[in-house]
Design a protein around this motif. Structure first.
Motif, PDB file in Angstrom:
ATOM      1  N   ILE A 297      -6.811   1.673  -8.147  1.00 12.68           N
ATOM      2  CA  ILE A 297      -6.743   3.004  -7.531  1.00 12.68           C
ATOM      3  C   ILE A 297      -5.437   3.121  -6.759  1.00 12.68           C
ATOM      4  N   GLU A 298      -4.654   4.127  -7.122  1.00 10.74           N
ATOM      5  CA  GLU A 298      -3.370   4.361  -6.470  1.00 10.74           C
ATOM      6  C   GLU A 298      -3.527   5.417  -5.376  1.00 10.74           C
ATOM      7  N   PRO A 299      -2.713   5.314  -4.324  1.00 11.66           N
ATOM      8  CA  PRO A 299      -2.803   6.323  -3.252  1.00 11.66           C
ATOM      9  C   PRO A 299      -2.251   7.663  -3.717  1.00 11.66           C
ATOM     10  N   ASP A 300      -2.861   8.721  -3.266  1.00 12.20           N
ATOM     11  CA  ASP A 300      -2.311  10.052  -3.492  1.00 12.20           C
ATOM     12  C   ASP A 300      -2.239  10.751  -2.133  1.00 12.20           C
ATOM     13  N   GLU A 301      -1.774  11.962  -2.137  1.00 14.22           N
ATOM     14  CA  GLU A 301      -1.612  12.681  -0.881  1.00 14.22           C
ATOM     15  C   GLU A 301      -2.968  13.195  -0.410  1.00 14.22           C
TER      16      GLU A 301
END
Length: 270
Positions: A60-64
């Motif tokens: 899971i990648e960070p998003d805004e």
């Protein structure tokens, strides 16, 4: 020896959480003693590491993302938020569920009773027995004066009261439950409209002469006025339960050292 050095090492799946990190986290966990604060801080960081490890596993990648106040989340916090959004499912509360909750807890959804209060305060510390006794005597004299001439209350308040309300003849305005000390509240709400308390009322502020004014009884709010609030409450409770269950699953699949997570005892994610 420094207290931090004496603590047992805390590890999550082989990843050690530094004692310095736990010490820094302690400030976010006010507790009656240092040991409890340390344990709470360690638990919080263990939970955080559990979630970050799972976010890594699921790539899971960070998003805004923003918090409830609209402030941007840091990268790891955004990853945790995305993980929980993806993996924890919480159904919306239905109207029927909200109505059942309303019917079981109607007393929570009523406007509070309000009583207009007038008082005269004779200031004295309960620790000063002599001065407090004098204040009780002064209050008794004021009560007798008001009983003889009810219209004299305001004049007596302006002349005798130690409360700033003396400028309004002792009028405190409308008082609700929980807005004043218990002794004052009990005496005030026991009075009928326009009734003078026949005895001085003792509090930590001194001795009071109290008279009740107009009374507005609490009213039951209709279900339609509180339905949205109830649904939000039920969904929040369901979310916390679902997150606790999810954490329990993660913890059961991970070796955790130095901390016993009380996952079954209550909400763990703040």
């Amino acid at each position: 020896m420094d207290d931090v050095i004496e603590r047992a090492a805390v590890r999550v799946g082989g990843v050690e959480i530094p004692a310095a990190a736990i010490a820094a986290e302690v400030q976010n966990h006010p507790a009656p003693d240092a040991a409890t604060a340390w344990a709470q801080a360690a638990e919080a960081l263990v939970i955080r590491q559990l979630l970050l490890t799972e976010a890594d596993r699921l790539r899971i990648e960070p998003d805004e993302r923003c918090d409830e106040r609209g402030r941007p989340l840091l990268s790891d916090d955004a990853r945790i938020d995305a993980l929980l959004e993806s993996e924890v499912s919480v159904p919306e509360a239905t109207e029927a569920e909200a109505r059942r909750f309303f019917d079981r807890h109607r007393e929570r959804f009523a406007s509070e009773a309000l009583v207009e209060a007038e008082h005269i305060l004779f200031s004295a510390s309960p620790d000063d027995e002599f001065s407090y006794s004098l204040a009780v005597g002064d209050a008794r004299m004021a009560i007798r004066a008001v009983q003889a001439d009810p219209a004299s209350f305001g004049e007596l308040a302006r002349a005798k009261s130690a409360c700033p309300s003396k400028e309004q003849g002792g009028n405190l305005g409308q008082i609700g439950k929980g807005q004043t000390v218990a002794e004052f509240e009990t005496a005030l709400f026991a009075l009928g409209e326009g009734e003078l308390c026949p005895e001085p009322v003792r509090t930590r502020f001194g001795v009071h002469v109290i008279r009740a004014g107009r009374r507005a009884e609490g009213r039951q709010l209709p279900f339609e006025a509180v339905e949205a609030t109830i649904r939000d409450y039920l969904e929040e409770a369901s979310t916390r339960k679902a997150v606790a269950q999810y954490l329990s699953i993660l913890a059961s699949q991970t070796t955790i050292e130095g901390v016993d997570l009380p996952i079954a005892d209550g909400p763990l994610v703040q």
